[in-house]
Design a protein around this motif. Structure first.
Motif, PDB file in Angstrom:
ATOM      1  N   GLY A 125       8.007   4.827  -9.687  1.00 43.56           N
ATOM      2  CA  GLY A 125       9.251   4.082  -9.712  1.00 43.56           C
ATOM      3  C   GLY A 125       9.469   3.226  -8.488  1.00 43.56           C
ATOM      4  N   SER A 126       8.882   3.621  -7.361  1.00 44.72           N
ATOM      5  CA  SER A 126       9.067   2.863  -6.123  1.00 44.72           C
ATOM      6  C   SER A 126       7.979   1.826  -5.877  1.00 44.72           C
ATOM      7  N   ARG A 127       6.881   1.873  -6.675  1.00 47.56           N
ATOM      8  CA  ARG A 127       5.754   0.991  -6.398  1.00 47.56           C
ATOM      9  C   ARG A 127       5.316   0.127  -7.582  1.00 47.56           C
ATOM     10  N   MET A 128       5.801   0.404  -8.771  1.00 42.87           N
ATOM     11  CA  MET A 128       5.374  -0.350  -9.940  1.00 42.87           C
ATOM     12  C   MET A 128       6.575  -0.723 -10.787  1.00 42.87           C
ATOM     13  N   HIS A 129       6.459  -1.848 -11.474  1.00 43.95           N
ATOM     14  CA  HIS A 129       7.497  -2.230 -12.417  1.00 43.95           C
ATOM     15  C   HIS A 129       7.424  -1.336 -13.648  1.00 43.95           C
ATOM     16  N   LYS A 130       8.536  -1.210 -14.352  1.00 34.97           N
ATOM     17  CA  LYS A 130       8.626  -0.275 -15.469  1.00 34.97           C
ATOM     18  C   LYS A 130       7.580  -0.541 -16.539  1.00 34.97           C
ATOM     19  N   ALA A 131       7.257  -1.806 -16.780  1.00 38.17           N
ATOM     20  CA  ALA A 131       6.302  -2.140 -17.839  1.00 38.17           C
ATOM     21  C   ALA A 131       4.929  -1.530 -17.571  1.00 38.17           C
ATOM     22  N   LEU A 132       4.574  -1.343 -16.302  1.00 36.76           N
ATOM     23  CA  LEU A 132       3.299  -0.726 -15.945  1.00 36.76           C
ATOM     24  C   LEU A 132       3.470   0.743 -15.578  1.00 36.76           C
ATOM     25  N   GLY A 133       4.556   1.063 -14.888  1.00 40.66           N
ATOM     26  CA  GLY A 133       4.756   2.417 -14.390  1.00 40.66           C
ATOM     27  C   GLY A 133       4.985   3.450 -15.476  1.00 40.66           C
ATOM     28  N   LEU A 134       5.800   3.107 -16.496  1.00 40.24           N
ATOM     29  CA  LEU A 134       6.107   4.079 -17.543  1.00 40.24           C
ATOM     30  C   LEU A 134       4.873   4.469 -18.364  1.00 40.24           C
ATOM     31  N   PRO A 135       4.048   3.518 -18.820  1.00 40.99           N
ATOM     32  CA  PRO A 135       2.830   3.928 -19.548  1.00 40.99           C
ATOM     33  C   PRO A 135       1.884   4.758 -18.685  1.00 40.99           C
ATOM     34  N   PRO A 171       2.144  -1.136  -1.800  1.00 38.29           N
ATOM     35  CA  PRO A 171       3.370  -1.114  -0.975  1.00 38.29           C
ATOM     36  C   PRO A 171       4.584  -0.826  -1.826  1.00 38.29           C
ATOM     37  N   ARG A 172       5.606  -0.239  -1.209  1.00 39.24           N
ATOM     38  CA  ARG A 172       6.849   0.038  -1.912  1.00 39.24           C
ATOM     39  C   ARG A 172       7.567  -1.255  -2.271  1.00 39.24           C
ATOM     40  N   LEU A 173       8.247  -1.234  -3.424  1.00 43.99           N
ATOM     41  CA  LEU A 173       9.072  -2.368  -3.817  1.00 43.99           C
ATOM     42  C   LEU A 173      10.369  -2.395  -3.021  1.00 43.99           C
ATOM     43  N   PHE A 227      -8.549  10.155   1.465  1.00 44.20           N
ATOM     44  CA  PHE A 227      -7.797   8.969   1.080  1.00 44.20           C
ATOM     45  C   PHE A 227      -6.579   8.781   1.990  1.00 44.20           C
ATOM     46  N   LEU A 228      -5.911   9.869   2.357  1.00 47.56           N
ATOM     47  CA  LEU A 228      -4.779   9.764   3.274  1.00 47.56           C
ATOM     48  C   LEU A 228      -5.226   9.260   4.635  1.00 47.56           C
ATOM     49  N   VAL A 229      -6.362   9.733   5.116  1.00 46.04           N
ATOM     50  CA  VAL A 229      -6.895   9.243   6.392  1.00 46.04           C
ATOM     51  C   VAL A 229      -7.193   7.753   6.294  1.00 46.04           C
ATOM     52  N   PHE A 230      -7.737   7.321   5.158  1.00 50.93           N
ATOM     53  CA  PHE A 230      -7.987   5.894   4.942  1.00 50.93           C
ATOM     54  C   PHE A 230      -6.681   5.101   4.979  1.00 50.93           C
ATOM     55  N   LEU A 231      -5.643   5.614   4.340  1.00 51.29           N
ATOM     56  CA  LEU A 231      -4.351   4.930   4.352  1.00 51.29           C
ATOM     57  C   LEU A 231      -3.756   4.887   5.755  1.00 51.29           C
ATOM     58  N   ALA A 232      -4.052   5.892   6.571  1.00 50.82           N
ATOM     59  CA  ALA A 232      -3.508   5.925   7.928  1.00 50.82           C
ATOM     60  C   ALA A 232      -4.065   4.817   8.804  1.00 50.82           C
ATOM     61  N   THR A 233      -5.161   4.176   8.383  1.00 52.09           N
ATOM     62  CA  THR A 233      -5.707   3.055   9.145  1.00 52.09           C
ATOM     63  C   THR A 233      -4.941   1.761   8.894  1.00 52.09           C
ATOM     64  N   ASP A 234      -4.011   1.792   7.935  1.00 49.73           N
ATOM     65  CA  ASP A 234      -3.169   0.637   7.648  1.00 49.73           C
ATOM     66  C   ASP A 234      -1.852   0.791   8.429  1.00 49.73           C
ATOM     67  N   ARG A 235      -1.569  -0.133   9.338  1.00 52.66           N
ATOM     68  CA  ARG A 235      -0.376   0.006  10.180  1.00 52.66           C
ATOM     69  C   ARG A 235       0.919  -0.015   9.365  1.00 52.66           C
ATOM     70  N   ARG A 236       0.880  -0.564   8.159  1.00 51.50           N
ATOM     71  CA  ARG A 236       2.067  -0.582   7.315  1.00 51.50           C
ATOM     72  C   ARG A 236       2.327   0.790   6.679  1.00 51.50           C
ATOM     73  N   GLN A 237       1.300   1.614   6.599  1.00 56.63           N
ATOM     74  CA  GLN A 237       1.412   2.907   5.923  1.00 56.63           C
ATOM     75  C   GLN A 237       1.292   4.096   6.874  1.00 56.63           C
ATOM     76  N   ILE A 238       1.008   3.821   8.141  1.00 58.18           N
ATOM     77  CA  ILE A 238       0.679   4.911   9.058  1.00 58.18           C
ATOM     78  C   ILE A 238       1.856   5.851   9.281  1.00 58.18           C
ATOM     79  N   GLY A 239       3.087   5.352   9.144  1.00 59.56           N
ATOM     80  CA  GLY A 239       4.254   6.190   9.383  1.00 59.56           C
ATOM     81  C   GLY A 239       4.311   7.390   8.457  1.00 59.56           C
ATOM     82  N   TRP A 240       4.290   7.129   7.159  1.00 59.64           N
ATOM     83  CA  TRP A 240       4.408   8.235   6.210  1.00 59.64           C
ATOM     84  C   TRP A 240       3.109   9.019   6.068  1.00 59.64           C
TER      85      TRP A 240
END
Length: 231
Positions: free
Chosen positions: A49-59, A104-106, A140-153
Motif C-alpha cells: 500500500g505504501s509502495r505500489m498503486h492499487k492496480a498493481l498492489g492488490l493483484p 521507494p515509498r509513495l 538483501f537488507l544489507v544490499f538495501l543499506a548501501t542506498d543512502r535513501r533506504q539506510i535509515g530503516w
C-alpha cells in the motif's frame, strides 16, 4: 529437547498454536496457517500500500497471500493438496514482499519505524522457520543499506533483528543446537551443485528464465541503473 532438526522452531510452533486453539490434530495446520496469513496480510497491506498503486498492489497481494494460504506446492497437480513443506511457501511469499521494499515509498509519514518492523518480521519469520530464506533476506537488507535513501530503516531493521535473536536465545536457549543441526544437515546434503545439475535446472526452467530475462531487460532499458542490474 526430544529431537533434532535443521528446520526452525516456528515450523513446529505454528501447528502447535493451531492445535492449541482448535483442540484437534486436523485443525492444527489450518488454524496455525490462518494466524500466519493474518500477520502476512497486515505486513503486505503496509508494504504494498505504501509502495505500489492499487492496480498493481492488490493483484500482487492476492497472489502472495494465496501462495501462503493454499495447502499445495506450486507447480504440482491441483488435486495434490498437502501442508507439507509449507515453509517454502512462506519463504517465497516473504521474499516477494521484501523485494517490493526496494521501491521507494509513495509517501513518507512514519516510514522508517514501520518499514523496519515489517522487514524484521519477514526476516525473523524465516530465520526461525527455514533459515536459508532468512539468510537471503538478510543479504538483501544489507544490499538495501548501501542506498543512502533506504539506510535509515534498513539499519533499524538490522538492529531489531540482532536484538530479537539475542532475546529469543535468552528465552529459548536452543540456538546452538539449531546451528549444530544446520551444520550437520549441510555436511550430509548441502554440497555445491555440479555443472550437470545446474544445466538440468536451467533446461527445466528455460521458459521462465527467458520471460524473466525479457521483462528485466525491458525495465533496465527504461530505467538504467547498476543497482537495478544487481537486483
Amino acid at each position: 529437547m526430544d529431537f533434532h532438526t535443521s528446520l526452525g522452531a516456528l515450523t513446529f510452533y505454528i501447528p502447535a498454536a493451531g492445535y492449541g486453539l482448535s483442540g484437534s490434530m486436523g485443525g492444527a495446520m489450518p488454524v496455525g496457517m490462518a494466524i500466519v496469513i493474518l500477520l502476512f496480510a497486515a505486513v503486505a497491506a503496509e508494504i504494498l500500500g505504501s509502495r505500489m498503486h492499487k492496480a498493481l498492489g492488490l493483484p500482487l497481494a492476492a497472489f502472495l497471500l494465496l501462495l501462503v494460504a493454499a495447502p499445495a506446492n506450486p507447480g504440482e497437480r491441483i488435486g495434490d493438496l498437502t501442508f507439507a513443506m509449507f515453509y517454502n511457501r512462506l519463504g517465497w511469499a516473504s521474499l516477494g514482499l521484501l523485494l517490493i521494499m526496494y521501491l521507494p515509498r509513495l509517501f513518507s509519514a512514519g516510514s522508517k519505524a514501520v518499514d523496519a518492523a515489517c522487514a524484521s518480521f519477514l526476516v525473523l519469520l524465516m530465520i526461525y522457520t527455514k533459515i536459508t530464506y532468512g539468510v537471503v533476506e538478510l543479504a538483501f537488507l544489507v544490499f538495501l543499506a548501501t542506498d543512502r535513501r533506504q539506510i535509515g530503516w534498513t539499519a533499524l531493521a538490522l538492529g531489531i533483528i540482532a536484538s530479537s535473536v539475542l532475546a529469543i536465545e535468552l528465552l529459548w536457549r536452543g540456538g546452538l543446537n539449531y546451528l549444530a543441526d544446520l551444520r550437520l544437515a549441510g555436511e550430509n546434503s548441502g554440497g555445491l551443485a555440479t555443472l550437470d545439475a545446474l544445466g538440468h535446472v536451467l533446461l527445466n526452467n528455460l521458459t521462465d528464465l527467458t520471460v524473466y530475462a525479457l521483462v528485466a531487460g525491458i525495465f533496465l532499458v527504461l530505467a538504467p541503473s547498476y543497482r537495478h542490474l544487481f537486483l
